[in-house]
Design an enzyme around this catalytic site. Structure first.
Site, short mmCIF file in Angstrom:
data_model
loop_
_atom_site.label_atom_id
_atom_site.label_comp_id
_atom_site.label_asym_id
_atom_site.label_seq_id
_atom_site.Cartn_x
_atom_site.Cartn_y
_atom_site.Cartn_z
N MET A 135 0.81 -1.22 0.00
CA MET A 135 0.00 0.00 0.00
C MET A 135 0.85 1.28 0.00
O MET A 135 0.47 2.29 0.58
CB MET A 135 -0.97 -0.01 1.20
CG MET A 135 -1.89 -1.21 1.21
SD MET A 135 -2.84 -1.45 -0.32
CE MET A 135 -4.11 -0.22 -0.11
N HIS A 159 -4.58 -4.48 -8.59
CA HIS A 159 -5.43 -3.40 -8.08
C HIS A 159 -6.88 -3.88 -8.02
O HIS A 159 -7.38 -4.49 -8.96
CB HIS A 159 -5.31 -2.17 -8.99
CG HIS A 159 -6.09 -1.02 -8.47
ND1 HIS A 159 -5.67 -0.29 -7.38
CD2 HIS A 159 -7.30 -0.52 -8.81
CE1 HIS A 159 -6.58 0.63 -7.09
NE2 HIS A 159 -7.58 0.51 -7.95
#
Ligand code: GAR
Length: 266
Positions: A135, A159
């Site tokens: 992240m 994603h």
């Protein structure tokens, strides 16, 4: 048979994609081995899972690096090969309208963390770097030091949305809140922007009236566990190339984009 590829991996959380990829390597679906799992988060559950599999792990604690830098910037040393202006020009992670100070601090803190990542990774040579729920945005400082052969990117990301829709940190949540009737996931190579690199593969699922963010995430993750190993397998088979395509828009203006071409099996 092609040579086995060495897969490096970066994670931030539970590491369920990591598990799916390790399993695909063990089964031989991917002709490769996971050679390290690194994280920006010392509490990432996936680290323990990797250790159980006897995969080398390491942590570069981004939050602490950023906190320390902001407290006393003058106490920090930048990597010798760090060029702030070059990174500022290349990056498209932060809007150019953002204050110069904010952009500089973002790039400086990330470059310090990325230099530490590169140093840890140097102990484990790899062919492909897989971001599996990592992240943190990577800046051109890091990307240029991993992608050293022009036209041959080797950092992949997954994603949780059908890019280019809903880039950012909460793909399934954004899909739900937008009222989409279809959701999905995307695997792409990393470029200098946020979730903007050339797309390798996508999978989609229908969203029903009764779906919640949680049920959407569950449907999406089930597809991620299939899609990511498939894309890594294509890389391992040497079937992915990135080419520049020139397109004309509706007004006839030409623009260029890098896209992934997938070679057929001979
Ligand atoms: C996955 O849904 C992945 O697509 C997402 O984080 C989750 C990680 O789960 N990645 C991003 O949002 C990247 N911006 P995992 O740690 O259990 O694999």
């Amino acid at each position: 048979m092609e040579k086995k590829i060495r897969i490096g991996m970066l994670i931030s959380g539970s590491g369920t994609n990591m598990e799916a990829i390790v399993k695909a390597c063990e089964k031989g679906t991917i002709n490769g081995d996971v050679v390290f799992v690194g994280s920006d988060n010392p509490a990432a559950l996936g680290l323990k899972k990797a250790e159980k599999k006897k995969i080398p792990t390491f942590v570069v604690y981004y939050a602490e690096i950023i906190r320390n830098f902001k407290r006393a910037p003058e106490e920090h040393f930048f990597p010798d090969d760090f060029d702030l202006e070059d990174i500022k020009i290349k990056q498209s992670l932060i809007k150019k309208k953002t204050s110069t100070k904010k952009i500089s601090t973002f790039i400086e803190t990330r470059a310090i963390a990325e230099a530490a990542l590169l140093e840890k990774m140097s102990a484990h040579p790899f062919d492909l770097l897989v971001l599996a729920g990592f992240m943190r945005n990577l800046t051109p400082y890091f990307i240029d030091r991993v992608n050293t052969t022009p036209g041959k990117p080797r950092i992949m990301n997954i994603h949780p949305a059908l890019l280019p829709a809903f880039a950012g940190t909460d793909g399934y949540g954004d899909t739900f809140r937008h009222g989409c009737k279809v959701g999905g996931c995307t695997v792409h190579f990393i470029d200098y922007g946020e979730d903007s690199g050339p797309i390798i593969g996508q999978r989609s699922f229908p969203i029903e009236k009764t779906d919640t963010i949680e049920s959407i995430r569950k449907k999406g993750l089930a597809l991620e566990y299939k899609l990511y190993p498939e894309c890594i397998r294509l890389f391992a088979e040497g079937r992915l190339t990135v080419v520049k395509m020139t397109y004309a828009d509706a007004k006839g203006n030409l623009s260029q984009r890098s896209v992934v071409k997938i070679a057929q099996v001979q």
